[in-house]
Motif scaffolding. Structure first.
Motif, PDB file in Angstrom:
ATOM      1  N   ARG A 152     -15.044  16.253 -57.718  1.00 54.76           N
ATOM      2  CA  ARG A 152     -15.401  15.345 -56.627  1.00 54.76           C
ATOM      3  C   ARG A 152     -14.274  15.238 -55.600  1.00 54.76           C
ATOM      4  NH1 ARG A 152     -17.174   9.779 -59.137  1.00 54.76           N
ATOM      5  NH2 ARG A 152     -17.495   9.380 -56.897  1.00 54.76           N
ATOM      6  N   TYR A 153     -13.042  15.245 -56.097  1.00 56.46           N
ATOM      7  CA  TYR A 153     -11.894  15.165 -55.182  1.00 56.46           C
ATOM      8  C   TYR A 153     -11.766  16.425 -54.334  1.00 56.46           C
ATOM      9  CZ  TYR A 153      -7.018  15.125 -53.669  1.00 56.46           C
ATOM     10  OH  TYR A 153      -5.870  15.197 -52.913  1.00 56.46           O
ATOM     11  N   LEU A 154     -11.934  17.607 -54.949  1.00 58.85           N
ATOM     12  CA  LEU A 154     -11.805  18.865 -54.201  1.00 58.85           C
ATOM     13  C   LEU A 154     -12.938  19.053 -53.214  1.00 58.85           C
ATOM     14  CD1 LEU A 154     -10.613  21.262 -57.040  1.00 58.85           C
ATOM     15  CD2 LEU A 154      -9.290  20.428 -55.096  1.00 58.85           C
ATOM     16  N   ALA A 155     -14.063  18.403 -53.442  1.00 61.23           N
ATOM     17  CA  ALA A 155     -15.145  18.476 -52.457  1.00 61.23           C
ATOM     18  C   ALA A 155     -14.770  17.758 -51.166  1.00 61.23           C
ATOM     19  CB  ALA A 155     -16.420  17.875 -53.047  1.00 61.23           C
ATOM     20  N   ARG A 156     -13.854  16.794 -51.246  1.00 59.76           N
ATOM     21  CA  ARG A 156     -13.430  16.054 -50.046  1.00 59.76           C
ATOM     22  C   ARG A 156     -12.093  16.568 -49.495  1.00 59.76           C
ATOM     23  NH1 ARG A 156     -16.557  13.182 -53.163  1.00 59.76           N
ATOM     24  NH2 ARG A 156     -17.975  11.630 -52.259  1.00 59.76           N
ATOM     25  N   ARG A 157     -11.267  17.103 -50.352  1.00 56.74           N
ATOM     26  CA  ARG A 157      -9.987  17.680 -49.902  1.00 56.74           C
ATOM     27  C   ARG A 157      -9.839  19.074 -50.500  1.00 56.74           C
ATOM     28  NH1 ARG A 157      -5.478  12.774 -50.122  1.00 56.74           N
ATOM     29  NH2 ARG A 157      -6.536  11.381 -48.617  1.00 56.74           N
ATOM     30  N   PRO A 158     -10.447  20.073 -49.859  1.00 58.28           N
ATOM     31  CA  PRO A 158     -10.462  21.420 -50.460  1.00 58.28           C
ATOM     32  C   PRO A 158      -9.170  22.212 -50.272  1.00 58.28           C
ATOM     33  CG  PRO A 158     -11.696  21.413 -48.412  1.00 58.28           C
ATOM     34  CD  PRO A 158     -11.262  20.001 -48.637  1.00 58.28           C
ATOM     35  N   ASP A 159      -8.133  21.622 -49.723  1.00 60.77           N
ATOM     36  CA  ASP A 159      -6.888  22.358 -49.484  1.00 60.77           C
ATOM     37  C   ASP A 159      -5.726  21.858 -50.343  1.00 60.77           C
ATOM     38  OD1 ASP A 159      -8.209  23.826 -47.533  1.00 60.77           O
ATOM     39  OD2 ASP A 159      -7.656  22.424 -45.926  1.00 60.77           O
ATOM     40  N   ASP A 160      -6.005  21.061 -51.352  1.00 63.97           N
ATOM     41  CA  ASP A 160      -4.949  20.495 -52.195  1.00 63.97           C
ATOM     42  C   ASP A 160      -4.599  21.512 -53.279  1.00 63.97           C
ATOM     43  OD1 ASP A 160      -3.186  18.981 -53.656  1.00 63.97           O
ATOM     44  OD2 ASP A 160      -4.407  17.169 -53.573  1.00 63.97           O
ATOM     45  N   THR A 161      -3.403  22.095 -53.180  1.00 65.06           N
ATOM     46  CA  THR A 161      -2.991  23.120 -54.145  1.00 65.06           C
ATOM     47  C   THR A 161      -2.770  22.533 -55.537  1.00 65.06           C
ATOM     48  OG1 THR A 161      -1.923  24.302 -52.340  1.00 65.06           O
ATOM     49  CG2 THR A 161      -1.283  24.918 -54.557  1.00 65.06           C
TER      50      THR A 161
ATOM     51  N   PHE B 191     -11.209  30.037 -53.498  1.00 64.87           N
ATOM     52  CA  PHE B 191     -10.200  29.341 -52.688  1.00 64.87           C
ATOM     53  C   PHE B 191      -9.222  30.321 -52.037  1.00 64.87           C
ATOM     54  CE2 PHE B 191      -5.872  27.461 -52.684  1.00 64.87           C
ATOM     55  CZ  PHE B 191      -6.045  26.562 -51.645  1.00 64.87           C
ATOM     56  N   LEU B 192      -8.816  31.361 -52.770  1.00 64.91           N
ATOM     57  CA  LEU B 192      -7.815  32.305 -52.263  1.00 64.91           C
ATOM     58  C   LEU B 192      -8.398  33.351 -51.327  1.00 64.91           C
ATOM     59  CD1 LEU B 192      -5.812  32.898 -55.575  1.00 64.91           C
ATOM     60  CD2 LEU B 192      -5.136  31.480 -53.631  1.00 64.91           C
ATOM     61  N   ARG B 193      -9.695  33.328 -51.118  1.00 60.47           N
ATOM     62  CA  ARG B 193     -10.311  34.341 -50.261  1.00 60.47           C
ATOM     63  C   ARG B 193      -9.798  34.267 -48.836  1.00 60.47           C
ATOM     64  NH1 ARG B 193     -16.487  34.022 -51.034  1.00 60.47           N
ATOM     65  NH2 ARG B 193     -15.715  34.500 -53.150  1.00 60.47           N
ATOM     66  N   ASP B 194      -9.533  33.068 -48.354  1.00 60.33           N
ATOM     67  CA  ASP B 194      -9.085  32.893 -46.965  1.00 60.33           C
ATOM     68  C   ASP B 194      -7.636  32.417 -46.887  1.00 60.33           C
ATOM     69  OD1 ASP B 194     -11.697  33.516 -46.214  1.00 60.33           O
ATOM     70  OD2 ASP B 194     -12.308  31.398 -46.254  1.00 60.33           O
TER      71      ASP B 194
ATOM     72  N   ALA C  75     -10.826   9.487 -51.661  1.00 58.21           N
ATOM     73  CA  ALA C  75     -10.238  10.669 -52.300  1.00 58.21           C
ATOM     74  C   ALA C  75      -9.038  10.356 -53.190  1.00 58.21           C
ATOM     75  CB  ALA C  75      -9.872  11.703 -51.231  1.00 58.21           C
ATOM     76  N   PRO C  76      -8.058   9.562 -52.758  1.00 56.57           N
ATOM     77  CA  PRO C  76      -6.918   9.291 -53.664  1.00 56.57           C
ATOM     78  C   PRO C  76      -7.333   8.614 -54.962  1.00 56.57           C
ATOM     79  CG  PRO C  76      -6.335   8.740 -51.418  1.00 56.57           C
ATOM     80  CD  PRO C  76      -7.799   9.010 -51.409  1.00 56.57           C
ATOM     81  N   ALA C  77      -8.335   7.736 -54.907  1.00 61.21           N
ATOM     82  CA  ALA C  77      -8.789   7.075 -56.129  1.00 61.21           C
ATOM     83  C   ALA C  77      -9.444   8.072 -57.077  1.00 61.21           C
ATOM     84  CB  ALA C  77      -9.759   5.946 -55.784  1.00 61.21           C
ATOM     85  N   LEU C  78     -10.157   9.068 -56.548  1.00 63.22           N
ATOM     86  CA  LEU C  78     -10.758  10.096 -57.404  1.00 63.22           C
ATOM     87  C   LEU C  78      -9.689  10.916 -58.120  1.00 63.22           C
ATOM     88  CD1 LEU C  78     -13.637  11.322 -55.053  1.00 63.22           C
ATOM     89  CD2 LEU C  78     -13.851   9.901 -57.100  1.00 63.22           C
TER      90      LEU C  78
END
Length: 355
Positions: free
Chosen positions: A223-232, A258-261, A198-201
């Motif tokens: 691709r990064y958000l698919a692995r870390r979906p909570d990064d603002t 993203f803001l739904r929950d 993830a950091p490399a992406l």
């Protein structure tokens, strides 16, 4: 007594010829008798001679005084030297000149073949920190010593071996030195060692943004958000890239999912309000902007409401109620009764003297 004019007329008139034996020779000129009380006036020549003589006498006098002062100083200095010799005081020696150090007659030191492995084993023998080279390389200010950071990371790789995290650290060091191509090469190497790291992406997305390639940056961020979906921060950057690519609807849809929950304190509600206002969704823009008051500063919310995206909403009057609430909250936030610096804090003991 005849006047002067009369005498001149008598001189000019023809005189009768005197008798023989009584001839008086005529005067050559007539000089007026000067009064004794008036001194004679000197001529320019005499005045110049007197001035030159006075100047010469003054110069001679000054030269004589200078010679006397020199003689007095020499006499005083000789007396002081005699007094110092009589008391046994010697003058200080002049500062010796610095001589170049003579080369030693030894032989150069040669490191043994096991010196480097022994030093590495000693540095890696810490029970708490397994690789302190890596800690030093990550925490060192690379802007001041860029090459030192790379050397520390090389030592860390020599001790711990290659890994995706190590390659990512090398790429981050290159990227912070504005070496984008070298950084992208290191990030791709990290993905080869560990696919989907993830950091490399995320760092590859930054390299694409630095190379003015927003489409590639958006793809890497997806691709990064698919692995870390909570990064603002990644969501904010993705929305910016989608807006630059002419896809604000996709950016708003991504934020809404993203803001739904998310709680109302999520700062991305402000980004959603700006996107909704640009798309003409006035109701959603006002709702998102009102929700953003919980997670953003009042200055940021007011600045967003005054932006060109909310111009149509301000002209229509639909946001007057929200504007009045924001104004009241701003007055409460910025109208303190007294400056905090003028109020002294209270101590536990009222009678204590604070020095």
């Amino acid at each position: 007594m005849p006047t002067v004019n009369g005498s001149r007329q008598e001189q000019d008139a023809p005189r009768p010829t005197p008798a023989s034996g009584q001839t008086i020779p005529p005067r050559s000129r007539h000089r007026t008798v000067r009064a004794a009380s008036i001194p004679p006036q000197p001529s320019v020549r005499h005045h110049t001679i007197r001035l030159a003589a006075a100047t010469g006498i003054g110069l001679l006098l000054m030269l004589a005084l200078l010679m006397l002062a020199v003689k007095y100083a020499q006499r005083d200095w000789s007396q002081k030297n005699q007094r110092a010799r009589s008391l046994g005081i010697r003058p200080a020696d002049p500062k010796p000149k610095a001589h170049a150090p003579e080369p030693s007659s030894g032989r150069p030191h040669e490191w043994s073949a096991r010196a480097t492995p022994r030093l590495l084993n000693r540095l890696g023998a810490d029970s708490r920190i397994s690789n302190w080279w890596l800690v030093q390389g990550r925490g060192h200010p690379d802007r001041e010593h860029p090459q030192l950071v790379l050397q520390l990371l090389q030592m860390a790789m020599a001790l711990g071996g290659e890994s995706a995290a190590m390659k990512n650290d090398f790429g981050a060091a290159w990227l912070q030195q504005n070496r984008v191509r070298a950084a992208a090469t290191q990030f791709r190497s990290a993905l080869q060692i560990e696919p989907g790291y993830a950091p490399a992406l995320f760092n590859l997305a930054l390299c694409a943004v630095a190379q003015r390639n927003p489409s590639e940056g958006s793809r890497q961020l997806a691709r990064y958000l698919a692995r870390r979906p909570d990064d603002t921060a990644a969501y904010r950057l993705q929305c910016t890239l989608l807006s630059q690519l002419g896809r604000p609807a996709d950016a708003l849809d991504l934020l809404e999912r993203f803001l739904r929950d998310q709680p109302p304190e999520q700062p991305l509600f402000l980004e959603a309000a700006l996107l909704a206002a640009r798309l003409g969704q006035n109701g959603n823009a006002l709702r998102y902007l009102e929700t953003a008051l919980s997670g953003n500063s009042i200055q940021s919310v007011v600045r967003a409401y005054q932006s060109p995206a909310f111009r149509s909403i301000r002209l229509s009057g639909a946001g007057d109620d929200l504007a009045s609430r924001m104004a009241s909250r701003a007055r409460v936030a910025f109208s303190a009764p007294l400056p905090v610096e003028d109020i002294s804090p209270r101590r536990a003991a009222p009678d204590a003297i604070v020095r």
